[in-house]
Scaffold this motif. Sequence first.
Motif, PDB file in Angstrom:
ATOM      1  N   THR A  82       0.780  -1.125   0.072  1.00  0.00           N
ATOM      2  CA  THR A  82       0.020   0.320   0.029  1.00  0.00           C
ATOM      3  C   THR A  82       0.707   1.123  -0.046  1.00  0.00           C
ATOM      4  O   THR A  82       0.425   2.058  -0.868  1.00  0.00           O
ATOM      5  CB  THR A  82      -0.800   0.035   1.206  1.00  0.00           C
ATOM      6  N   GLU A  83       1.846   1.304   0.736  1.00  0.00           N
ATOM      7  CA  GLU A  83       2.839   2.260   0.992  1.00  0.00           C
ATOM      8  C   GLU A  83       4.049   2.339  -0.234  1.00  0.00           C
ATOM      9  O   GLU A  83       4.945   3.268  -0.325  1.00  0.00           O
ATOM     10  CB  GLU A  83       3.663   2.401   2.259  1.00  0.00           C
ATOM     11  N   GLY A  84       4.034   1.394  -1.100  1.00  0.00           N
ATOM     12  CA  GLY A  84       5.113   1.186  -2.065  1.00  0.00           C
ATOM     13  C   GLY A  84       6.420   1.036  -1.570  1.00  0.00           C
ATOM     14  O   GLY A  84       7.294   1.250  -1.970  1.00  0.00           O
ATOM     15  N   VAL A  85       6.545   0.380  -0.389  1.00  0.00           N
ATOM     16  CA  VAL A  85       7.785   0.042  -0.046  1.00  0.00           C
ATOM     17  C   VAL A  85       8.354  -1.328  -0.220  1.00  0.00           C
ATOM     18  O   VAL A  85       7.712  -2.328  -0.326  1.00  0.00           O
ATOM     19  CB  VAL A  85       7.506   0.043   1.947  1.00  0.00           C
ATOM     20  N   VAL A  86       9.523  -1.228  -0.706  1.00  0.00           N
ATOM     21  CA  VAL A  86      10.122  -2.746  -1.046  1.00  0.00           C
ATOM     22  C   VAL A  86      11.478  -2.929  -0.259  1.00  0.00           C
ATOM     23  O   VAL A  86      11.851  -2.102   0.204  1.00  0.00           O
ATOM     24  CB  VAL A  86      10.308  -2.750  -2.698  1.00  0.00           C
ATOM     25  N   ARG A  87      11.668  -4.371  -0.429  1.00  0.00           N
ATOM     26  CA  ARG A  87      12.797  -4.676   0.468  1.00  0.00           C
ATOM     27  C   ARG A  87      13.997  -5.515  -0.286  1.00  0.00           C
ATOM     28  O   ARG A  87      13.442  -6.359  -1.115  1.00  0.00           O
ATOM     29  CB  ARG A  87      12.460  -5.520   1.643  1.00  0.00           C
ATOM     30  N   TRP A  88      15.209  -4.956  -0.470  1.00  0.00           N
ATOM     31  CA  TRP A  88      16.203  -5.539  -1.178  1.00  0.00           C
ATOM     32  C   TRP A  88      17.223  -6.257  -0.038  1.00  0.00           C
ATOM     33  O   TRP A  88      17.727  -5.521   0.781  1.00  0.00           O
ATOM     34  CB  TRP A  88      16.642  -4.462  -2.098  1.00  0.00           C
ATOM     35  N   MET A  89      17.396  -7.379  -0.202  1.00  0.00           N
ATOM     36  CA  MET A  89      18.215  -7.982   0.819  1.00  0.00           C
ATOM     37  C   MET A  89      19.530  -8.443   0.070  1.00  0.00           C
ATOM     38  O   MET A  89      19.592  -9.135  -1.227  1.00  0.00           O
ATOM     39  CB  MET A  89      17.804  -9.570   1.402  1.00  0.00           C
ATOM     40  N   CYS A  90      20.919  -8.364   0.576  1.00  0.00           N
ATOM     41  CA  CYS A  90      21.997  -8.647  -0.041  1.00  0.00           C
ATOM     42  C   CYS A  90      22.359  -9.973   0.768  1.00  0.00           C
ATOM     43  O   CYS A  90      22.350 -10.044   2.188  1.00  0.00           O
ATOM     44  CB  CYS A  90      23.123  -7.766   0.065  1.00  0.00           C
ATOM     45  N   SER A  91      23.271 -10.787   0.138  1.00  0.00           N
ATOM     46  CA  SER A  91      23.574 -12.189   0.862  1.00  0.00           C
ATOM     47  C   SER A  91      25.165 -12.349   0.610  1.00  0.00           C
ATOM     48  O   SER A  91      25.916 -11.430   0.031  1.00  0.00           O
ATOM     49  CB  SER A  91      22.922 -13.444   0.482  1.00  0.00           C
ATOM     50  N   PHE A  92      25.868 -13.379   1.285  1.00  0.00           N
ATOM     51  CA  PHE A  92      27.165 -13.543   1.077  1.00  0.00           C
ATOM     52  C   PHE A  92      27.648 -13.942  -0.375  1.00  0.00           C
ATOM     53  O   PHE A  92      28.799 -13.618  -0.637  1.00  0.00           O
ATOM     54  CB  PHE A  92      27.646 -14.753   1.947  1.00  0.00           C
ATOM     55  N   ASP A  93      26.807 -14.184  -1.213  1.00  0.00           N
ATOM     56  CA  ASP A  93      27.234 -14.445  -2.640  1.00  0.00           C
ATOM     57  C   ASP A  93      26.711 -13.340  -3.500  1.00  0.00           C
ATOM     58  O   ASP A  93      26.934 -13.537  -4.724  1.00  0.00           O
ATOM     59  CB  ASP A  93      26.486 -15.933  -3.033  1.00  0.00           C
ATOM     60  N   THR A  94      26.036 -12.436  -3.102  1.00  0.00           N
ATOM     61  CA  THR A  94      25.571 -11.080  -3.938  1.00  0.00           C
ATOM     62  C   THR A  94      26.959 -10.467  -4.417  1.00  0.00           C
ATOM     63  O   THR A  94      28.085 -10.344  -3.748  1.00  0.00           O
ATOM     64  CB  THR A  94      24.864 -10.100  -3.264  1.00  0.00           C
TER      65      THR A  94
END
Length: 356
Positions: free
Chosen positions: A326-338
Motif C-alpha cells: 500500500t505504501e509502495g515500500v520494497v525490501r532488497w536483501m544482500c547475501s554472502f554471494d551477492t
Amino acid sequence: MNPAKTDARRHHDPEVRGFASDNYAGVHPEVLAALALANGGHQVAYGEDDYTEGLQRVVRSHFGAGAEAFPVFNGTGANVVALQAVTDRWGAVICAESAHINVDEGGAPERMGGLKLLTVPTPDGKLTPELIDRQAYGWEDEHRAMPQVVSITQSTELGTLYTPEEIRAICEHAHAHGMRVHLDGSRIANAAASLDVPMRTFTNAVGVDILSLGGTKNGAMFGEAVVVLDQDAVRKMKHIRKMSMQLASKMRFVSVQLEALLAKDLWLRNARHANAMAQRLAEGVRAVHGAEILYPVQANGVFAKLPHDVSERLQKRFRFYFWDETEGVVRWMCSFDTTEDDVDAFLAALKEEMAR
Ligand SMILES: Cc1ncc(COP(=O)(O)O)c(C=O)c1O
C-alpha cells in the motif's frame, strides 16, 4: 559449456541471483565441505557427538565460558524455544510490532509456545526503555499476561542496528523490572560486522540473557542455535527443545555447519560482504531520482519507496518483495554471494524502469 549448467538434475541457473532474501542464497562452499567432512562413520545421535562438542567450544570462545549452545533446525524454532526457556506458563513477551516473532512466524510463539506477545509500534524496528514501558506493567494483575521477557532483534527486521549501549540500557531496564532479555540474532553476524565488535559486546557483556544465533542467512544450509547465557534457563532448554520438535537426531550435521561458520572468520567474511553489497546498492539508489531510502542502511537490507509501476516492472527482471505494498515500500536483501555485478545490473535496471 559448464557441465554443471547442463546437468539435467539441476533445475535452476546457478548464475541467477536476486534481492528477495538472504535465504534465497545457497550454501557457502566451506560449509558444504564441512558437511562432507562430518559424513561417514557413526556418531552418537541427539547431540552427544563430537561436532556438537566442537560447536560448544567455539560458541564459548565467542560468548564466554558460561554460554551453552542448543542447535536447532530454524530461526522460528530458535525463537520459540528460547522464549519458552525464560518464561512461565503465564508469561508474555514485549517486542516491537515489526518483530519477526510477531509478523512472520505464523503465530508460532502464541500457538506452539503458548506465549502472549505484547507489541509496541516503533519508528525503526528498535525498542527503547521508554517504548518498553508502554507494555511493562501489571505484574500483579492476574487479568493480564505477565511481561517476563523483552525480545529485541539485532540487526532488526528493518535493517537497522542497536548500539551496545542501547542494548545495555534495555537490559538494565528489563532486569530492574524482573524481566529477561532475548535477542533474535538471525542476522547477528551482520550486526557484529557492521558495528565492528565481537558478538559478545552487544549480548552477554551488556546483559542479554538468551539469544537465537543465526546460521542460515550467514551461509549455512540450515541450522541455528539457541545460546543460553542464563544458567537458570539451561535446565529448561533441553526439555523444551525436544518437546518443540527442534531436537535433531543427526545433530552433527547442524553443529558442523555452525562450527564451520564460527570457528574462524567465515561468519564475519560473509556478513561483511553482504553488508558491503547493501552499502553499494544504497549508494546507487540514492543517486536515482524518485527512489527514496527509508531507514539507515546498517546491515544487509535496503528498504526503499518506489512508484508502484516501477517496482512491478523491476520485479519481472529481479526477484524481491514488497514490504508494504500500500505504501509502495520494497525490501532488497544482500547475501554472502551477492556480487558487485549483481548490484550494478540491478541499479541499471532500476534507472531504466524509472526513466520509462
Ligand atoms: C529476524 C528474523 N528472525 C528469525 C527468522 C527465522 O526464520 P526461519 O524460521 O525462517 O528460519 C528470520 C527469517 O527470515 C528473521 O528474519
